[in-house]
Design an enzyme around this catalytic site. Sequence first.
Site, PDB file in Angstrom:
ATOM      1  CE1 TYR A   1      -3.423   2.813   0.660  1.00 22.30           C
ATOM      2  CE2 TYR A   1      -2.040   3.366   2.538  1.00 22.30           C
ATOM      3  CZ  TYR A   1      -3.060   3.681   1.671  1.00 22.30           C
ATOM      4  OH  TYR A   1      -3.731   4.879   1.804  1.00 22.30           O
TER       5      TYR A   1
ATOM      6  CD  GLU B   1      -7.548   6.550   5.406  1.00 19.87           C
ATOM      7  OE1 GLU B   1      -7.484   6.511   6.647  1.00 19.87           O
ATOM      8  OE2 GLU B   1      -6.560   6.348   4.685  1.00 19.87           O
TER       9      GLU B   1
ATOM     10  CD1 TRP C   1      -3.052   1.824   6.271  1.00 17.42           C
ATOM     11  CD2 TRP C   1      -5.245   2.204   6.379  1.00 17.42           C
ATOM     12  NE1 TRP C   1      -3.525   2.023   4.990  1.00 17.42           N
ATOM     13  CE2 TRP C   1      -4.868   2.254   5.031  1.00 17.42           C
ATOM     14  CE3 TRP C   1      -6.591   2.409   6.693  1.00 17.42           C
ATOM     15  CZ2 TRP C   1      -5.767   2.496   3.998  1.00 17.42           C
ATOM     16  CZ3 TRP C   1      -7.480   2.647   5.663  1.00 17.42           C
ATOM     17  CH2 TRP C   1      -7.078   2.687   4.338  1.00 17.42           C
TER      18      TRP C   1
END
Length: 190
Positions: A19, A41, A49
């Site tokens: 990512y 998000e 995350w």
Amino acid sequence: MGQQERCGWAMNETVEQVYHDNEWGVPSRNEQYLFEMLNLEGAQAGLSWRLILNKRAAYKEAFHQFNPDKCAAMTDEELENIRETAEIVKNKLKIGGVRKNAIAFLKVQAEFGSFANYIWGYSDGEPIINHWTDMSQMPAQTELSERISKDLKKRGFIFVGPVIIYSYLQAIGMIDDHVVTCPYHTENRD
């Protein structure tokens, strides 16, 4: 490429590295991606995350690859089925928030021609490139993320607080917060 060169948060797991290397801080104006990242998000609020990245494929499957039109049309029954069966965060408000955000997203598209026009208008269409030498210098939110958050909330979006929106702006590449020594900082990319 040595691990020590990457931003500190992306050194532990492959999913974070991929990512970080391929998406984080890379400018995107793709509508579906902008919608996906806004919801991911928001799903991350209060969680890591890494957890969301590990569940990303399940989110995409559950929410029609984050097609805003399809998400806006989801029924309460579909959303409940996702909560019961999908391998995602089971928070009912966050799951319902995808539909609510899709409806608001479509309204923004109608008003501005695209969501990209709306969101990138806040930076005059150009990425904001920061020059941090250490991750500790990076803010959790800024005046810009506060302003965008306030406007998104007015437009009916949820899970769009200023900290979430700052992370979102990083995710879509409107803000490049790679440390200056990172090979993925805008000024270091080939």
